[in-house]
Every structure is written in structure tokens, then in C-alpha cells.
Design a protein around this motif. Structure first.
Motif, mmCIF file in Angstrom:
data_model
loop_
_atom_site.group_PDB
_atom_site.id
_atom_site.type_symbol
_atom_site.label_atom_id
_atom_site.label_comp_id
_atom_site.label_asym_id
_atom_site.label_seq_id
_atom_site.Cartn_x
_atom_site.Cartn_y
_atom_site.Cartn_z
ATOM 1 N N ARG A 90 6.487 -3.960 -5.126
ATOM 2 C CA ARG A 90 6.643 -4.202 -3.692
ATOM 3 C C ARG A 90 5.824 -5.412 -3.234
ATOM 4 N NH1 ARG A 90 6.911 1.580 -0.421
ATOM 5 N NH2 ARG A 90 8.360 2.657 -1.847
ATOM 6 N N ALA A 91 4.653 -5.597 -3.839
ATOM 7 C CA ALA A 91 3.830 -6.752 -3.467
ATOM 8 C C ALA A 91 4.535 -8.056 -3.831
ATOM 9 C CB ALA A 91 2.469 -6.668 -4.162
ATOM 10 N N VAL A 92 5.172 -8.100 -5.008
ATOM 11 C CA VAL A 92 5.901 -9.297 -5.417
ATOM 12 C C VAL A 92 7.087 -9.536 -4.484
ATOM 13 C CG1 VAL A 92 7.326 -10.311 -7.231
ATOM 14 C CG2 VAL A 92 5.189 -9.164 -7.823
ATOM 15 N N ARG A 125 0.860 -1.190 0.000
ATOM 16 C CA ARG A 125 0.000 0.000 0.000
ATOM 17 C C ARG A 125 0.891 1.234 0.000
ATOM 18 N NH1 ARG A 125 -5.373 -1.116 1.181
ATOM 19 N NH2 ARG A 125 -5.749 -3.223 1.970
ATOM 20 N N LEU A 126 0.639 2.117 -0.947
ATOM 21 C CA LEU A 126 1.403 3.351 -1.046
ATOM 22 C C LEU A 126 0.473 4.543 -0.853
ATOM 23 C CD1 LEU A 126 3.639 2.640 -4.181
ATOM 24 C CD2 LEU A 126 4.135 2.159 -1.781
ATOM 25 N N ASP A 127 0.982 5.592 -0.246
ATOM 26 C CA ASP A 127 0.244 6.833 -0.054
ATOM 27 C C ASP A 127 0.975 7.904 -0.854
ATOM 28 O OD1 ASP A 127 -1.857 8.329 1.101
ATOM 29 O OD2 ASP A 127 -0.470 9.147 2.590
ATOM 30 N N GLN A 186 -3.486 9.925 -2.283
ATOM 31 C CA GLN A 186 -4.156 8.773 -2.878
ATOM 32 C C GLN A 186 -3.505 7.477 -2.410
ATOM 33 O OE1 GLN A 186 -6.912 9.522 -5.317
ATOM 34 N NE2 GLN A 186 -6.523 11.230 -3.919
ATOM 35 N N GLU A 187 -4.327 6.481 -2.112
ATOM 36 C CA GLU A 187 -3.817 5.179 -1.697
ATOM 37 C C GLU A 187 -3.805 4.227 -2.891
ATOM 38 O OE1 GLU A 187 -5.889 1.876 0.679
ATOM 39 O OE2 GLU A 187 -4.704 2.896 2.217
ATOM 40 N N VAL A 188 -2.662 3.607 -3.118
ATOM 41 C CA VAL A 188 -2.509 2.622 -4.190
ATOM 42 C C VAL A 188 -2.276 1.269 -3.540
ATOM 43 C CG1 VAL A 188 -1.248 1.989 -6.267
ATOM 44 C CG2 VAL A 188 -1.485 4.391 -5.647
ATOM 45 N N HIS A 189 -3.041 0.269 -3.970
ATOM 46 C CA HIS A 189 -2.990 -1.055 -3.352
ATOM 47 C C HIS A 189 -2.694 -2.104 -4.412
ATOM 48 C CE1 HIS A 189 -5.295 -4.648 -1.509
ATOM 49 N NE2 HIS A 189 -4.058 -4.619 -1.028
ATOM 50 N N ALA A 190 -1.761 -3.004 -4.113
ATOM 51 C CA ALA A 190 -1.458 -4.128 -5.001
ATOM 52 C C ALA A 190 -1.386 -5.399 -4.166
ATOM 53 C CB ALA A 190 -0.139 -3.905 -5.736
ATOM 54 N N GLN A 191 -1.832 -6.503 -4.739
ATOM 55 C CA GLN A 191 -1.891 -7.772 -4.006
ATOM 56 C C GLN A 191 -1.663 -8.921 -4.986
ATOM 57 O OE1 GLN A 191 -5.771 -9.059 -2.299
ATOM 58 N NE2 GLN A 191 -4.730 -8.851 -0.339
ATOM 59 N N VAL A 192 -0.803 -9.874 -4.599
ATOM 60 C CA VAL A 192 -0.520 -11.030 -5.451
ATOM 61 C C VAL A 192 -0.526 -12.303 -4.616
ATOM 62 C CG1 VAL A 192 0.868 -9.732 -7.120
ATOM 63 C CG2 VAL A 192 1.992 -10.811 -5.158
ATOM 64 N N GLY A 221 -5.249 -8.218 -7.482
ATOM 65 C CA GLY A 221 -5.761 -6.881 -7.213
ATOM 66 C C GLY A 221 -4.650 -5.868 -7.173
ATOM 67 N N ALA A 222 -4.709 -4.914 -8.036
ATOM 68 C CA ALA A 222 -3.747 -3.807 -8.020
ATOM 69 C C ALA A 222 -4.499 -2.562 -8.434
ATOM 70 C CB ALA A 222 -2.592 -4.070 -8.969
#
Length: 238
Positions: A153-155, A30-32, A221-227, A183-184
Motif C-alpha cells: 500500500r505504501a508503494v 498504516r494498518l490496524d 496491532q499497528e503496522v507501518h510502512a514508508q517508502v 521504514g516498515a
């Protein structure tokens, strides 16, 4: 029991085996970050006792709003005209279909990348006759580097987590079997407004001075990535 052949290979086993144990992990990030763009909604209105008057006034005010937005040049990335309507208002009393007045409306949307210009433009727009301004709605561009960094970063987190599990078993990772992007996503393109920036509907006079620009603080803004990741392990000695 069928014997595997080159024409009919053995199907892949969806789980690990003692000789090739598997591990499944999830990585998140998660990035802000600061927004790239801001959008504002502009509503231009007019009314008159006859249709021609309402249309003439609406055309004039719409042109004034468009010219003002376009005068900011490259600070405006996009300008769109949305819904347009001219609606008759009938008298509440009396017989027959008598029209009391006509209401005209045009909706515009402007997208800006210069937030200093944004504060000035919004106050100047709100100072126009029968013009309402809503927003701003902050957003990231779809190709923003923040999305790529969140996925990276998620990877990395997934690999690190898998390594930690392997170390707990006294072994190491052997190979990557699968990496699934589940989800990204960043913020919505048009997030619901937290409140109206400024809404005005009045006739400006020559004696009135130009309003001071609004000091707008961009919303982070919040950016979310998930793997999901699956690895095989070197068989541990248990």
C-alpha cells in the motif's frame, strides 16, 4: 573538460534535467490488525530455611508450571526458561553471617497462538503455589502478511502521489528512478505491559475451586510502512 568514454562513463546526475525532470515523493501506509501471538511471563518462587528445601520446592513448582503449559499442546508455540536464582537472606541483627532463609526464583516465558487457551492457562498458572503471571504482550509474527500488505500500500500511495503531481503539471510519469524502503515496522516484540494480568502468591488448598478463565480481548496491532520514490517525468510544457 573530460569527454565520457565507455571506460569512463558520465556519472549519474543526482537531480533532474530539463530533458528528464525528476519528482520525489513519499508513500505511507498504516494498518490496524489483530495480533498473531501473545506472550506471558511466569515467575515461580520458593523459599525455605535451608538451601535444599528451597531448591526442592522450586524444582517441584517449576515442573508443575512446565507440565501445565505443555499440556496445551499446539496452542503453545514456544516455552523458554529464563533467569534462575537462589538467594540467601541474612538476619538483620546479630553477629556473623547467619542465613535466615533462602529464596529461589525461576522465570519462564510462554508464547501462545490460541487466545481462548491463553485465558484458561493464565488463570490456572496464577492458581499455582507462589507463582506469578505477567502479561499478555500481543504481537505479530515477523512474516505476518500484514507487513507485506502495508509495504504494498505504501508503494501504491507513492505512485499515486507522483501521478497527481505529474497531472498538475500537465504531463505523465516516464520511469521509476529509485524506490527506498525507509521504514516498515510493526509493534515491538516485547511492548511494555499496560498492566499486570494477574499476580498471585499463595498456597492453594484442596477446598478451593478452579478459577474461571480470564476473558482476554486481544490488543490490535499497528503496522507501518514508508517508502521514498523518485520518478522521471515527460518534460512538461510550462
Amino acid at each position: 573538460m573530460a569527454i565520457p568514454t565507455p571506460a569512463h562513463p558520465q556519472p549519474a546526475v543526482p537531480y533532474g534535467t530539463p530533458d528528464a525532470p525528476r519528482i520525489a515523493v513519499r508513500g505511507e501506509a498504516r494498518l490496524d490488525v489483530d495480533p498473531d501471538i501473545a506472550r506471558i511471563g511466569i515467575t515461580v518462587q520458593a523459599r525455605g530455611r535451608d538451601r535444599h528445601t528451597a531448591l526442592d520446592d522450586l524444582t517441584r513448582r517449576n515442573a508443575a508450571a512446565l507440565d501445565l503449559v505443555k499440556s496445551y499442546g499446539r496452542a503453545v508455540e514456544r516455552l523458554d526458561t529464563g533467569a534462575f536464582s537462589v538467594t540467601p537472606e541474612q538476619t538483620r541483627h546479630g553477629r556473623g553471617e547467619r542465613v535466615r532463609t533462602y529464596h529461589g526464583t525461576v522465570h519462564l516465558t510462554a508464547e501462545l497462538n490460541d487466545f481462548t487457551a491463553l485465558g484458561e492457562l493464565t488463570t490456572r498458572l496464577a492458581d499455582l503455589e507462589l507463582t506469578r503471571v505477567d502479561g499478555p504482550w500481543w504481537a505479530l509474527r515477523p512474516d505476518s502478511p500484514a507487513h507485506r500488505e502495508a509495504r504494498r500500500r505504501a508503494v501504491h500511495e507513492a505512485v499515486q502521489r507522483a501521478r497527481e503531481y505529474a497531472e498538475a503539471l500537465g504531463t505523465t510519469l516516464a520511469a521509476l528512478v529509485e524506490l527506498a524502503d525507509i521504514g516498515a515496522e510493526g509493534p515491538q516484540a516485547y511492548p511494555p505491559p499496560s498492566g499486570r494480568m494477574r499476580s498471585m502468591a499463595y498456597a492453594a488448598t484442596a477446598e478451593e475451586t478452579a478459577p474461571a478463565p480470564l476473558d482476554l480481548e486481544p490488543q490490535r496491532q499497528e503496522v507501518h510502512a514508508q517508502v521514498n520514490a523518485r520518478f522521471t517525468l515527460v518534460p512538461p510544457r510550462l
